[in-house]
Scaffold this motif. Structure first.
Motif, short mmCIF file in Angstrom:
data_model
loop_
_atom_site.label_atom_id
_atom_site.label_comp_id
_atom_site.label_asym_id
_atom_site.label_seq_id
_atom_site.Cartn_x
_atom_site.Cartn_y
_atom_site.Cartn_z
N LYS A 130 0.82 -1.22 0.00
CA LYS A 130 0.00 0.00 0.00
C LYS A 130 0.85 1.26 0.00
O LYS A 130 0.32 2.37 0.00
CB LYS A 130 -0.93 0.00 1.22
N GLY A 131 2.17 1.09 0.04
CA GLY A 131 3.06 2.25 0.01
C GLY A 131 3.15 3.00 1.33
O GLY A 131 3.48 4.19 1.35
N LEU A 132 2.87 2.30 2.42
CA LEU A 132 2.90 2.95 3.73
C LEU A 132 4.17 2.67 4.53
O LEU A 132 4.51 3.41 5.45
CB LEU A 132 1.67 2.53 4.55
N VAL A 133 4.85 1.58 4.18
CA VAL A 133 6.15 1.27 4.78
C VAL A 133 7.10 0.79 3.69
O VAL A 133 6.68 0.32 2.63
CB VAL A 133 6.09 0.18 5.90
N GLU A 134 8.39 0.92 3.99
CA GLU A 134 9.42 0.30 3.16
C GLU A 134 9.91 -0.89 3.96
O GLU A 134 10.40 -0.73 5.08
CB GLU A 134 10.57 1.28 2.91
N TYR A 135 9.72 -2.08 3.38
CA TYR A 135 10.08 -3.30 4.10
C TYR A 135 10.63 -4.34 3.14
O TYR A 135 10.00 -4.64 2.12
CB TYR A 135 8.87 -3.87 4.84
N GLU A 136 11.78 -4.85 3.46
CA GLU A 136 12.38 -6.00 2.78
C GLU A 136 12.75 -6.98 3.88
O GLU A 136 13.26 -6.58 4.93
CB GLU A 136 13.65 -5.59 2.03
N LYS A 137 12.54 -8.25 3.65
CA LYS A 137 12.87 -9.26 4.65
C LYS A 137 14.34 -9.11 5.07
O LYS A 137 15.21 -8.94 4.23
CB LYS A 137 12.61 -10.65 4.08
N TYR A 138 14.57 -9.18 6.37
CA TYR A 138 15.90 -9.04 6.99
C TYR A 138 16.54 -7.67 6.75
O TYR A 138 17.75 -7.52 6.81
CB TYR A 138 16.86 -10.15 6.52
N ASP A 139 15.73 -6.69 6.42
CA ASP A 139 16.25 -5.34 6.19
C ASP A 139 15.49 -4.38 7.11
O ASP A 139 14.61 -4.79 7.87
CB ASP A 139 16.07 -4.95 4.72
N ARG A 140 15.82 -3.13 7.00
CA ARG A 140 15.20 -2.13 7.85
C ARG A 140 13.71 -1.98 7.54
O ARG A 140 13.25 -2.32 6.44
CB ARG A 140 15.91 -0.80 7.69
N ILE A 141 12.98 -1.43 8.50
CA ILE A 141 11.56 -1.12 8.36
C ILE A 141 11.43 0.39 8.52
O ILE A 141 11.85 0.95 9.53
CB ILE A 141 10.73 -1.84 9.44
N LEU A 142 10.88 1.04 7.52
CA LEU A 142 10.72 2.49 7.55
C LEU A 142 9.30 2.87 7.14
O LEU A 142 8.71 2.23 6.28
CB LEU A 142 11.68 3.18 6.59
N LEU A 143 8.79 3.93 7.74
CA LEU A 143 7.52 4.48 7.30
C LEU A 143 7.77 5.37 6.08
O LEU A 143 8.75 6.10 6.04
CB LEU A 143 6.90 5.35 8.40
N THR A 144 6.88 5.30 5.11
CA THR A 144 6.92 6.25 4.00
C THR A 144 6.32 7.56 4.51
O THR A 144 5.79 7.62 5.64
CB THR A 144 6.10 5.74 2.80
N GLU A 145 6.35 8.59 3.70
CA GLU A 145 5.76 9.87 4.12
C GLU A 145 4.27 9.68 4.45
O GLU A 145 3.78 10.20 5.45
CB GLU A 145 5.94 10.94 3.04
N LYS A 146 3.56 8.96 3.59
CA LYS A 146 2.11 8.73 3.81
C LYS A 146 1.91 7.89 5.07
O LYS A 146 1.02 8.18 5.88
CB LYS A 146 1.48 8.05 2.59
N GLY A 147 2.72 6.87 5.27
CA GLY A 147 2.63 6.03 6.46
C GLY A 147 2.90 6.83 7.72
O GLY A 147 2.21 6.68 8.73
#
Length: 144
Positions: free
Chosen positions: A50-67
């Motif tokens: 939905k474009g609310l987080v940036e997530y890759e398995k075993y990588d960092r978790i970040l909120l997008t601007e919209k998130g």
């Protein structure tokens, strides 16, 4: 875009963890939300789509601007409601915290704004009446 109340909770949790710890891990989200890590991974995948987080398995978790925008709005409702329940209604803090967490996902922006305005009004215009009300409620709580 339609997001569920549960997705809002995930965004808010990620936001709080980022504010407090900087680094966000699946296990931290799971612990805070009292769910299993696979549930977190599933939610992160959906939020990523939905474009609310940036997530890759075993990588960092970040909120997008919209998130981040959704998370900040939800969190600010949470803080306002918690303080309103404690300071204006005299609800014990642990109950106020729990109730705010439930209520924040269902209350509209206009209601939040009116609560904010009412709290400010009552604190400025009727501080003595408010203090008396809180004093009575605290006494009632101690009897229980």
């Amino acid at each position: 875009m339609e997001i569920s109340k549960r997705e809002e909770e995930y965004l808010e949790t990620i936001y709080i963890l980022h504010k407090n710890k900087g680094i966000i891990r699946v296990k931290d989200i799971a612990k805070m939300m009292r769910v299993k890590p696979p549930s977190v991974v599933d939610a992160l995948k959906k939020l990523n789509e939905k474009g609310l987080v940036e997530y890759e398995k075993y990588d960092r978790i970040l909120l997008t601007e919209k998130g981040k925008e959704i998370a900040e709005t939800t969190y600010s409702k949470h803080l306002l409601l918690t303080q309103f329940f404690i300071d204006i209604l005299g609800i014990p803090p642990e109950i106020a915290e729990h109730d705010a967490c439930q209520f924040e996902h269902y209350v509209s922006e206009i209601t939040v704004q009116r609560i904010r305005e009412f709290a400010q009004f009552i604190q400025e215009q009727c501080p003595y009446v408010l203090k008396q009300f809180i004093k009575e409620k605290l006494a009632e709580n101690q009897k229980k």
